[in-house]
Enzyme design. Structure first.
Site, short mmCIF file in Angstrom:
data_model
loop_
_atom_site.label_atom_id
_atom_site.label_comp_id
_atom_site.label_asym_id
_atom_site.label_seq_id
_atom_site.Cartn_x
_atom_site.Cartn_y
_atom_site.Cartn_z
N ASP A 125 0.87 -1.18 0.00
CA ASP A 125 0.00 0.00 0.00
C ASP A 125 0.90 1.23 0.00
O ASP A 125 1.99 1.20 0.57
CB ASP A 125 -0.90 0.01 1.24
CG ASP A 125 -1.97 -1.07 1.20
OD1 ASP A 125 -2.42 -1.43 0.10
OD2 ASP A 125 -2.38 -1.52 2.28
N ASP A 143 -7.19 -1.45 -4.34
CA ASP A 143 -8.23 -1.00 -3.41
C ASP A 143 -9.16 0.01 -4.09
O ASP A 143 -10.37 -0.01 -3.87
CB ASP A 143 -7.60 -0.37 -2.17
CG ASP A 143 -6.73 -1.33 -1.39
OD1 ASP A 143 -6.99 -2.55 -1.44
OD2 ASP A 143 -5.78 -0.87 -0.73
#
Length: 169
Positions: A125, A143
């Site tokens: 991330d 995401d």
């Protein structure tokens, strides 16, 4: 729209989104790992490398390795294979935006599962947005795809069954 074109839309979209996710995660590893976060637009956007072994917002990060593998890799993979099968079987009755939304959802899920399987449960991330202390969690392109796909399904869902006749009293 013909079914063949919808299949092409689904496949090309999936390839593009999964590739974009993979490329940006690789760039984040090269450019952000072990470095201070980068801040843009008066700290509205931050690029910050983290590895997440949990689900969204690190939920389930403390699960045992075996449970994490089954709950965060195998179970979602089975769901995504079901989604893929459902999509291909029902393309004829879907509008193009629903097909595109399902492609986003599928691509995002696969993008993060690839990380989990290849990198021992670690999903890369690297993006964070917000104003002041009001911030999102740190996320990635996969995401964003899952979120956009879910929103798209809510917006573009069309049931082809005839509407029930209204009765007046």
């Amino acid at each position: 729209m013909k079914t063949r074109i919808k299949i092409l839309l689904f496949c090309v979209s999936c390839f593009a989104f999964i590739s974009c996710d993979r490329i940006t995660k690789d760039i984040a590893k090269q450019q952000l790992k072990n470095k201070e976060p980068l801040s843009y637009m008066h700290d509205t956007v931050r690029l910050e490398y983290v590895e997440n072994t949990g689900a969204a917002m690190s939920l389930g990060d403390d699960l045992p390795v075996k449970a994490s593998f089954w709950l965060l890799s195998i179970l979602p993979l089975a769901f995504l294979l079901g989604l893929f099968t459902y999509t291909l079987k029902n393309l004829r009755n879907m509008n193009p935006m629903k097909v595109f939304s399902l492609a986003l959802l599928f691509s995002g899920g696969i993008g993060n599962i690839v990380d989990r399987i290849l990198f021992d449960r670690h999903v890369t991330d690297f993006m964070n947005v917000g104003l002041g202390s009001i911030r999102t969690g740190i996320f990635n392109i996969a995401d964003m795809c899952v979120t956009a796909g879910a929103i798209g399904l809510l917006l573009f869902y069309q049931d082809k069954r005839p509407a029930q006749a209204k009765t007046s009293f």
